[in-house]
Scaffold this active site. Structure first.
Site, mmCIF file in Angstrom:
data_model
loop_
_atom_site.group_PDB
_atom_site.id
_atom_site.type_symbol
_atom_site.label_atom_id
_atom_site.label_comp_id
_atom_site.label_asym_id
_atom_site.label_seq_id
_atom_site.Cartn_x
_atom_site.Cartn_y
_atom_site.Cartn_z
ATOM 1 N N LEU A 134 49.337 54.332 -20.723
ATOM 2 C CA LEU A 134 48.385 53.905 -21.731
ATOM 3 C C LEU A 134 48.448 52.387 -21.787
ATOM 4 O O LEU A 134 49.522 51.802 -21.627
ATOM 5 C CB LEU A 134 48.729 54.488 -23.112
ATOM 6 C CG LEU A 134 48.559 55.998 -23.310
ATOM 7 C CD1 LEU A 134 49.031 56.406 -24.706
ATOM 8 C CD2 LEU A 134 47.119 56.426 -23.096
ATOM 9 N N ASP A 135 47.302 51.743 -22.018
ATOM 10 C CA ASP A 135 47.287 50.286 -22.119
ATOM 11 C C ASP A 135 48.127 49.815 -23.301
ATOM 12 O O ASP A 135 48.417 50.582 -24.221
ATOM 13 C CB ASP A 135 45.855 49.780 -22.304
ATOM 14 C CG ASP A 135 44.965 50.119 -21.121
ATOM 15 O OD1 ASP A 135 45.505 50.366 -20.021
ATOM 16 O OD2 ASP A 135 43.735 50.151 -21.307
ATOM 17 N N ARG A 136 48.465 48.535 -23.278
ATOM 18 C CA ARG A 136 49.292 47.961 -24.346
ATOM 19 C C ARG A 136 48.685 48.217 -25.724
ATOM 20 O O ARG A 136 49.388 48.569 -26.673
ATOM 21 C CB ARG A 136 49.456 46.450 -24.120
ATOM 22 C CG ARG A 136 50.357 45.782 -25.156
ATOM 23 C CD ARG A 136 50.341 44.264 -25.020
ATOM 24 N NE ARG A 136 51.014 43.815 -23.827
ATOM 25 C CZ ARG A 136 52.325 43.588 -23.733
ATOM 26 N NH1 ARG A 136 53.105 43.802 -24.787
ATOM 27 N NH2 ARG A 136 52.857 43.136 -22.618
ATOM 28 N N THR A 138 46.485 50.543 -26.555
ATOM 29 C CA THR A 138 46.091 51.929 -26.779
ATOM 30 C C THR A 138 47.233 52.697 -27.429
ATOM 31 O O THR A 138 48.391 52.557 -27.050
ATOM 32 C CB THR A 138 45.702 52.607 -25.458
ATOM 33 O OG1 THR A 138 44.607 51.900 -24.874
ATOM 34 C CG2 THR A 138 45.287 54.055 -25.679
ATOM 35 N N HIS A 215 41.974 51.718 -16.799
ATOM 36 C CA HIS A 215 41.045 51.334 -17.872
ATOM 37 C C HIS A 215 39.764 52.165 -17.865
ATOM 38 O O HIS A 215 38.696 51.671 -18.248
ATOM 39 C CB HIS A 215 40.680 49.850 -17.758
ATOM 40 C CG HIS A 215 41.818 48.903 -17.950
ATOM 41 N ND1 HIS A 215 42.742 49.024 -18.963
ATOM 42 C CD2 HIS A 215 42.188 47.803 -17.234
ATOM 43 C CE1 HIS A 215 43.622 48.033 -18.878
ATOM 44 N NE2 HIS A 215 43.321 47.294 -17.834
#
Length: 267
Positions: A134-136, A138, A215
């Site tokens: 998961l992105d930072r 998210t 993404h």
């Protein structure tokens, strides 16, 4: 002159393996096997092996990538340690700001550090692998396991494991925009699979993907004119996030086999 490719150390170790392996026996490299069995995390295991603290089959083994198969006796500091590894999968509610990586160049923190801060002592010695990323910024459901086969299952493009997200976006998506998401879009890295898409509020969208490109949620929503402001993952397979931010729980056997569709006997 062709450039010579360096052979990975784990492959070199596998080629040096001697002695028969029982049919059906699982073979792994030593440091990873220690981490999977909860003897000690892999980095600690590698140091212990190089320091001569680990014996395999009655002999000191100093190569972390040395092959080891189930049934062989392993001692650490003279004590026999069980190499039987339970299959464990944990649910963790990822907070915003931390990265899914081994280190954080911005010094905010990693999910591995946050997870270990809340795990009980009996789970601290396992090596934990994140199933996907998961992105930072998210938040939401992130799964961890001590078995890389589950990682492969959960991240393989052939598995088609659905992942459900809720995104707050700029502007109210029209039915036409939602229809484009459902049909699949063409991004810069190729066409996407059709996605589940529905409007939850004026500027809130639920998106269900069966693939996991870099993404991807953000790129798909930007492509239909609605950039993401916040993103949260609610579910993977039929496993739904049900713990508070920064906390965890262990998945049941049925959640792993039915919810994630993972069958250890056929992997």
């Amino acid at each position: 002159m062709a450039r010579k490719t360096k052979t990975p150390r784990w492959l070199e170790a596998a080629r040096r393996r001697t002695g028969p392996v029982s049919p059906g026996a699982r073979t792994d490299w030593l440091a990873r096997a220690l981490g999977r069995a909860g003897v000690m995390p892999r980095a600690e295991a590698e140091k212990a092996i190089r320091d001569g603290r680990v014996e395999v089959g009655g002999r000191v083994e100093r190569e972390p990538f040395a092959p080891v198969h189930s049934g062989v006796e392993v001692r650490v500091d003279g004590q026999v340690r069980s190499m039987e590894a339970p299959l464990l999968v944990l649910m963790f509610h990822k907070p915003a700001g931390v990265v899914v990586a081994g280190t954080d160049p911005e010094s905010v923190g990693t999910v591995f550090e946050r997870l270990r801060e809340v795990l009980p002592a009996e789970l601290q010695c396992f090596e934990w692998y994140a199933i996907g990323r998961l992105d930072r910024d998210t938040t939401g459901l992130l799964l961890f396991t001590n078995d890389e086969r589950v990682v492969q299952h959960g991240t393989s493009p052939d598995t088609h494991l659905p992942k459900r997200y809720v995104a707050d976006v700029a502007g109210r998506p029209s039915e036409e925009a939602l229809a484009r998401l459902r049909e699949g879009l063409v991004l810069d890295d190729g066409p996407t699979r059709p996605a589940g898409a529905r409007l939850l509020g004026p500027e809130r969208v639920e998106l269900v993907l069966t693939e996991g490109r870099h993404h991807q949620v953000k790129r798909m929503l930007a492509a239909v004119g609605h950039p993401v402001r916040t993103l949260h993952r609610e579910a993977v397979g039929t496993v739904v996030l049900d713990v508070p931010v920064g906390t965890w729980r262990k998945l049941s056997e049925s959640e792993v086999s039915e919810g994630l569709g993972f069958n250890s006997t056929s992997t």
